[in-house]
Design a protein around this motif. Structure first.
Motif, PDB file in Angstrom:
ATOM      1  N   PRO A  68       0.880  -1.174  -0.003  1.00 48.58           N
ATOM      2  CA  PRO A  68       0.044   0.022  -0.014  1.00 48.58           C
ATOM      3  C   PRO A  68       1.012   1.277   0.051  1.00 48.58           C
ATOM      4  O   PRO A  68       1.836   1.142   0.443  1.00 48.58           O
ATOM      5  N   ASP A  69       0.313   2.205  -0.394  1.00 52.24           N
ATOM      6  CA  ASP A  69       0.902   3.453  -0.569  1.00 52.24           C
ATOM      7  C   ASP A  69       1.203   4.234   1.017  1.00 52.24           C
ATOM      8  O   ASP A  69       0.139   4.069   1.773  1.00 52.24           O
ATOM      9  N   PRO A  70       2.142   4.614   1.268  1.00 49.28           N
ATOM     10  CA  PRO A  70       2.219   4.907   2.704  1.00 49.28           C
ATOM     11  C   PRO A  70       1.174   6.214   2.980  1.00 49.28           C
ATOM     12  O   PRO A  70       0.798   6.348   4.253  1.00 49.28           O
ATOM     13  N   GLU A  71       0.874   6.798   1.996  1.00 47.13           N
ATOM     14  CA  GLU A  71      -0.121   7.964   2.107  1.00 47.13           C
ATOM     15  C   GLU A  71      -1.588   7.433   2.479  1.00 47.13           C
ATOM     16  O   GLU A  71      -2.461   8.210   2.854  1.00 47.13           O
TER      17      GLU A  71
ATOM     18  N   ASP B 148       6.313 -14.580  -9.748  1.00 46.86           N
ATOM     19  CA  ASP B 148       5.812 -15.640 -10.753  1.00 46.86           C
ATOM     20  C   ASP B 148       4.297 -15.803 -10.604  1.00 46.86           C
ATOM     21  O   ASP B 148       3.772 -16.496 -11.401  1.00 46.86           O
ATOM     22  N   GLN B 149       3.749 -15.138  -9.533  1.00 45.20           N
ATOM     23  CA  GLN B 149       2.410 -15.151  -9.591  1.00 45.20           C
ATOM     24  C   GLN B 149       1.701 -14.236 -10.255  1.00 45.20           C
ATOM     25  O   GLN B 149       2.597 -13.119 -10.738  1.00 45.20           O
ATOM     26  N   PRO B 150       0.290 -14.282 -10.662  1.00 46.23           N
ATOM     27  CA  PRO B 150      -0.292 -13.411 -11.351  1.00 46.23           C
ATOM     28  C   PRO B 150      -0.335 -11.975 -10.653  1.00 46.23           C
ATOM     29  O   PRO B 150      -0.328 -12.018  -9.495  1.00 46.23           O
ATOM     30  N   PRO B 151      -0.478 -10.901 -11.153  1.00 45.46           N
ATOM     31  CA  PRO B 151      -0.424  -9.584 -10.672  1.00 45.46           C
ATOM     32  C   PRO B 151      -1.459  -9.386  -9.562  1.00 45.46           C
ATOM     33  O   PRO B 151      -2.848  -9.792  -9.760  1.00 45.46           O
ATOM     34  N   GLU B 152      -1.161  -9.318  -8.585  1.00 41.80           N
ATOM     35  CA  GLU B 152      -1.788  -8.767  -7.233  1.00 41.80           C
ATOM     36  C   GLU B 152      -1.316  -7.602  -6.498  1.00 41.80           C
ATOM     37  O   GLU B 152      -0.043  -7.473  -6.505  1.00 41.80           O
ATOM     38  N   GLN B 153      -2.194  -7.074  -5.666  1.00 45.48           N
ATOM     39  CA  GLN B 153      -1.815  -5.820  -4.962  1.00 45.48           C
ATOM     40  C   GLN B 153      -2.156  -6.202  -3.394  1.00 45.48           C
ATOM     41  O   GLN B 153      -3.285  -6.510  -3.147  1.00 45.48           O
ATOM     42  N   TRP B 154      -1.293  -6.443  -2.504  1.00 45.80           N
ATOM     43  CA  TRP B 154      -1.601  -6.810  -1.239  1.00 45.80           C
ATOM     44  C   TRP B 154      -1.583  -5.642  -0.431  1.00 45.80           C
ATOM     45  O   TRP B 154      -0.543  -4.895  -0.173  1.00 45.80           O
ATOM     46  N   LEU B 155      -2.558  -5.308   0.393  1.00 49.84           N
ATOM     47  CA  LEU B 155      -2.814  -3.992   1.267  1.00 49.84           C
ATOM     48  C   LEU B 155      -2.919  -4.534   2.499  1.00 49.84           C
ATOM     49  O   LEU B 155      -3.854  -5.296   2.923  1.00 49.84           O
TER      50      LEU B 155
ATOM     51  N   ALA C 249      -6.405  -6.462   2.429  1.00 45.24           N
ATOM     52  CA  ALA C 249      -7.243  -6.387   0.884  1.00 45.24           C
ATOM     53  C   ALA C 249      -6.247  -7.071  -0.053  1.00 45.24           C
ATOM     54  O   ALA C 249      -5.012  -6.484  -0.158  1.00 45.24           O
ATOM     55  N   THR C 250      -6.339  -8.101  -0.683  1.00 49.90           N
ATOM     56  CA  THR C 250      -5.889  -8.677  -1.758  1.00 49.90           C
ATOM     57  C   THR C 250      -6.605  -8.074  -3.326  1.00 49.90           C
ATOM     58  O   THR C 250      -7.745  -8.564  -3.588  1.00 49.90           O
ATOM     59  N   LEU C 251      -5.931  -7.214  -3.968  1.00 49.00           N
ATOM     60  CA  LEU C 251      -6.683  -6.870  -5.205  1.00 49.00           C
ATOM     61  C   LEU C 251      -5.931  -7.867  -6.444  1.00 49.00           C
ATOM     62  O   LEU C 251      -4.772  -7.874  -6.583  1.00 49.00           O
TER      63      LEU C 251
END
Length: 191
Positions: free
Chosen positions: A16-19, A77-84, A102-104
């Protein structure tokens, strides 16, 4: 979901963005940092927290290792994810009380929350979840949120219902990384 299933990886762009920090009234919420890991692990290492998550890990160090893994992010090597991953503290005094996640991926958000038992029954998890939904609305507008729980976890189900989630049945649900056979699945449409 057993905490051992998440392994440390390392894609920094997934953090996540620190902001993306804020307050809710009673909570101060900020991205999880390495400095938060040990005190959060100690708070969450409790039989009541893990009753519906596969059982209490052998030591708080196992919880800390899992939290460090979430900081590292998904494997390259995983599909694109963003972990918040966010730590929740009491706004008054700064005591750590829990974790929001949250995992996007693939146009959805899988959400989860853990709260130290000493703070159960006060509406803090609901307050944190509302903040997470608002944050997701900024990070990924219109994303639908999904959550899983075991059928026995009535408190979690009630909280999800109050937060606007509706129970979904397979095959309606997308592929969820937090789903285990027999889990109940909930969806909150994107706004």
């Amino acid at each position: 979901m057993l905490i051992e299933r998440i392994t440390p990886c390392g894609r920094g762009d997934a953090r996540p963005d620190p902001e993306e920090a804020g307050t809710t009234g009673r909570l101060a919420i900020a991205p999880l940092t390495a400095a938060d890991v040990e005190p959060l692990a100690e708070r969450l290492w409790h039989e009541a927290v893990y009753r519906h998550l596969g059982g209490l890990p052998a030591a708080s160090s196992a919880v800390a290792a899992w939290l460090h893994g979430t900081l590292a992010g998904p494997r390259p090597d995983q599909p694109p994810e963003q972990w918040l991953n966010y730590v929740m503290r009491l706004a008054d005094g700064g005591e750590i009380v829990g974790l929001l996640q949250a995992t996007l991926h693939e146009g959805i958000a899988e959400v989860a929350f853990l709260l130290a038992p000493a703070h159960w029954g006060r509406g803090l998890a609901a307050e944190g979840l509302r903040w997470l939904h608002e944050t997701l609305g900024r990070v990924s507008p219109g994303v639908a949120c999904w959550a899983t729980t075991v059928p026995e976890h009535r408190h979690c189900q009630a909280l999800l219902a109050r937060a606007g989630y509706v129970r979904a049945e397979p095959p309606v649900m997308p592929a969820l990384s937090t789903y285990d056979e027999g889990d109940w699945v909930y969806c909150r449409p994107g706004e």
